[in-house]
Design a protein around this motif. Structure first.
Motif, PDB file in Angstrom:
ATOM      1  N   ASP A 107       0.850  -1.183   0.000  1.00 13.93           N
ATOM      2  CA  ASP A 107       0.000   0.000   0.000  1.00 13.93           C
ATOM      3  C   ASP A 107       0.889   1.237   0.000  1.00 13.93           C
ATOM      4  O   ASP A 107       1.950   1.257   0.636  1.00 13.93           O
ATOM      5  CB  ASP A 107      -0.901  -0.012   1.237  1.00 13.93           C
ATOM      6  CG  ASP A 107      -1.909   1.114   1.228  1.00 13.93           C
ATOM      7  OD1 ASP A 107      -1.593   2.186   1.780  1.00 13.93           O
ATOM      8  OD2 ASP A 107      -2.999   0.941   0.653  1.00 13.93           O
ATOM      9  N   ILE A 108       0.456   2.276  -0.700  1.00 17.26           N
ATOM     10  CA  ILE A 108       1.258   3.505  -0.804  1.00 17.26           C
ATOM     11  C   ILE A 108       1.584   4.069   0.577  1.00 17.26           C
ATOM     12  O   ILE A 108       2.628   4.685   0.780  1.00 17.26           O
ATOM     13  CB  ILE A 108       0.523   4.560  -1.677  1.00 17.26           C
ATOM     14  CG1 ILE A 108       1.422   5.769  -1.970  1.00 17.26           C
ATOM     15  CG2 ILE A 108      -0.782   5.003  -1.020  1.00 17.26           C
ATOM     16  CD1 ILE A 108       2.597   5.465  -2.841  1.00 17.26           C
ATOM     17  N   ASN A 109       0.699   3.814   1.554  1.00 12.96           N
ATOM     18  CA  ASN A 109       0.916   4.345   2.896  1.00 12.96           C
ATOM     19  C   ASN A 109       2.090   3.692   3.616  1.00 12.96           C
ATOM     20  O   ASN A 109       2.588   4.222   4.602  1.00 12.96           O
ATOM     21  CB  ASN A 109      -0.349   4.175   3.737  1.00 12.96           C
ATOM     22  CG  ASN A 109      -1.515   4.966   3.206  1.00 12.96           C
ATOM     23  OD1 ASN A 109      -1.341   5.922   2.467  1.00 12.96           O
ATOM     24  ND2 ASN A 109      -2.716   4.562   3.561  1.00 12.96           N
ATOM     25  N   TYR A 110       2.506   2.514   3.147  1.00 12.15           N
ATOM     26  CA  TYR A 110       3.609   1.798   3.778  1.00 12.15           C
ATOM     27  C   TYR A 110       4.880   1.831   2.937  1.00 12.15           C
ATOM     28  O   TYR A 110       5.931   1.378   3.398  1.00 12.15           O
ATOM     29  CB  TYR A 110       3.226   0.337   4.016  1.00 12.15           C
ATOM     30  CG  TYR A 110       2.209   0.139   5.123  1.00 12.15           C
ATOM     31  CD1 TYR A 110       2.612  -0.183   6.420  1.00 12.15           C
ATOM     32  CD2 TYR A 110       0.845   0.267   4.870  1.00 12.15           C
ATOM     33  CE1 TYR A 110       1.681  -0.374   7.429  1.00 12.15           C
ATOM     34  CE2 TYR A 110      -0.093   0.071   5.879  1.00 12.15           C
ATOM     35  CZ  TYR A 110       0.331  -0.245   7.159  1.00 12.15           C
ATOM     36  OH  TYR A 110      -0.594  -0.430   8.154  1.00 12.15           O
ATOM     37  N   LEU A 111       4.798   2.329   1.713  1.00 17.14           N
ATOM     38  CA  LEU A 111       5.922   2.205   0.782  1.00 17.14           C
ATOM     39  C   LEU A 111       7.191   2.865   1.308  1.00 17.14           C
ATOM     40  O   LEU A 111       8.267   2.255   1.335  1.00 17.14           O
ATOM     41  CB  LEU A 111       5.547   2.801  -0.579  1.00 17.14           C
ATOM     42  CG  LEU A 111       6.612   2.642  -1.669  1.00 17.14           C
ATOM     43  CD1 LEU A 111       6.788   1.170  -2.025  1.00 17.14           C
ATOM     44  CD2 LEU A 111       6.236   3.442  -2.907  1.00 17.14           C
ATOM     45  N   ARG A 112       7.090   4.123   1.729  1.00 20.09           N
ATOM     46  CA  ARG A 112       8.293   4.839   2.186  1.00 20.09           C
ATOM     47  C   ARG A 112       8.898   4.163   3.423  1.00 20.09           C
ATOM     48  O   ARG A 112      10.114   4.012   3.530  1.00 20.09           O
ATOM     49  CB  ARG A 112       7.942   6.296   2.493  1.00 20.09           C
ATOM     50  CG  ARG A 112       9.155   7.142   2.877  1.00 20.09           C
ATOM     51  CD  ARG A 112       8.748   8.555   3.226  1.00 20.09           C
ATOM     52  NE  ARG A 112       8.232   9.291   2.089  1.00 20.09           N
ATOM     53  CZ  ARG A 112       8.988   9.946   1.206  1.00 20.09           C
ATOM     54  NH1 ARG A 112      10.311   9.928   1.337  1.00 20.09           N
ATOM     55  NH2 ARG A 112       8.434  10.596   0.215  1.00 20.09           N
TER      56      ARG A 112
END
Length: 437
Positions: A107-112
């Motif tokens: 998920d984009i929220n966990y990518l970084r």
């Protein structure tokens, strides 16, 4: 390797453009002086692949992976899945122990968070070779890039929406919610709940949406404020969050489905089980909703979330999900081939439709059949074009943990075990801890 998808791409551009998703080809390549990685097709490899979802999505992945195995008979893929919150709890445990799956939905929220901690494989060397980038636009490729390193390939995009059970509403005798502000939505949910009670039916107008950070986000965006700045600074105040959570108190006092009911239906929601007539979520959930509801609830309506301020660009296209590989995988080339297939092959569009969001790849979209609920999603996204603004900055490290904490506090509020003031204090304290790590 790309024979089937190049053939399928011939009719893809027109189909994609028809829904405002025209893509500009972008070819990646290995860095200058380096040879593009290759894969020995005779090497026998086993990959672990993890995703979030339900039995419906699992069946779809099984079908797609059968097609993958036909093309790559020496690559065996073992799958596992969980509901979204549980999925990330397990990934956090695996990350601490150094054992992430070879390939996983991201998920984009966990990518970084995962990328900056060195947990994801740098996919840059595989772009343009084992991972075909021609069907992906520059903007799509950039979604998974942080500081020049690509650690995620976007599968799809989607938008925040409201689903309504048209058949259930007709049975109760209440018209669907068409448009209005948040108070209008509150009043409508109360009308549904009261009408159901009068008929002796245990159905509610919806769930307590204030437990979702996305609904808070669109209210903030209507004021011109993303939740976090480009520099990763918190961009909302305690008072703003307090007002948001307080606005849900009237709902928690008997209007929305009780939290205990939701606990009993997990991992499905009250909407999945025809206990509530509306639910706000990402628009890609339609296929799963229909599969879980079954007869006689075969019709759903997709409408825009309530309006905070007229004319505001509060909605946006979000990366529905991405695919990443573990930095510790023993088979990076095979992992790249699997990612390429799950992102680009036309069979993924044919099988998934919009279950994972609108396909980001031109060739995957070429296989999708936009009829039924899929066409409804396309029509919905076209209908909110005037509310779509720029996507927010790439989420800060730890955003996934912050989002889940928001959800957990929402559950406590719905149970009545915590006050709004206590909820705000707890959230800001824990958010500060996450952001300072």
């Amino acid at each position: 390797m790309f024979t089937r998808r190049k053939k399928a791409a011939a009719g893809a551009v027109a189909a994609v453009a028809a829904f405002g998703l025209a893509l500009t080809g972008c070819s990646g390549s290995a860095p200058a002086g380096e040879t593009a990685p290759t894969y020995d097709p005779d090497e026998k490899v086993t990959l672990d692949f993890a995703f979030w979802g339900n039995d419906v999505r699992a069946e779809m992945y099984n079908e797609v992976l059968e097609a993958f195995h036909e093309e790559h008979p020496n690559i065996t893929v073992n799958t596992s899945f969980l509901g979204f919150p549980e999925y990330w709890e397990k990934r956090q445990t695996e990350a601490a122990g150094g054992g992430l799956p070879d390939v996983m939905q991201t998920d984009i929220n966990y990518l970084r968070q995962y990328a900056e901690n060195g947990l994801f494989l740098d996919l840059t060397p595989y772009l343009g070779s084992l991972i075909d980038t021609e069907p992906l636009s520059e903007n799509v490729l950039q979604i998974g890039e942080i500081d020049g390193v690509t650690t995620g390939i976007t599968i799809s995009t989607n938008a925040w929406s409201m689903y309504q059970n048209s058949v259930l509403l007709e049975e109760i005798g209440v018209e669907p919610f068409e448009e209005g502000d948040w108070q209008d939505y509150h009043d409508w949910m109360a009308e549904v709940t009261d009408a159901a009670k009068a008929k002796g039916v245990e159905v509610w107008g919806g769930a307590d949406y204030t437990g979702r950070i996305q609904s808070f986000e669109i209210q903030q965006r209507a004021k011109g404020k993303d939740l976090f700045t480009e520099d990763g600074e918190v961009n909302f105040t305690e008072d703003e969050l307090r007002a948001y959570w307080k606005s849900g108190q009237e709902l928690r006092d008997g209007v929305v489905i009780p939290q205990q009911r939701l606990e009993e239906t997990m991992p499905m929601t009250g909407f999945d089980t025809a206990q509530q007539t509306s639910e706000m979520t990402w628009d890609s959930f339609g296929v799963s909703y229909l599969a879980n509801l079954g007869e006689p609830y075969t019709e759903l309506q997709i409408t825009a979330p309530p309006v905070t301020e007229k004319g505001a660009k509060d909605l946006y296209k979000k990366a529905g999900m991405l695919l990443s590989a573990s930095a510790g995988t023993d088979h990076p080339e095979a992992a790249a081939i699997l990612i390429d297939f799950l992102v680009n092959d036309p069979v993924t569009g044919e099988v998934f439709g919009t279950n994972r969001g609108f396909p980001a790849s031109e060739t995957a979209m070429s296989g999708a059949s936009l009829d039924g609920i899929n066409q409804q999603i396309a029509d919905y996204e076209a209908s909110v074009a005037d509310r779509l603004g720029d996507a927010p900055p790439v989420p800060v490290t730890g955003y996934g943990t912050i989002e889940d904490k928001f959800r957990q506090i929402g559950i406590e509020l719905n149970f009545g075990t915590i006050t709004v003031d206590e909820a705000v204090d707890q959230f800001f304290t824990e958010m500060d801890i996450v952001l300072s790590q």
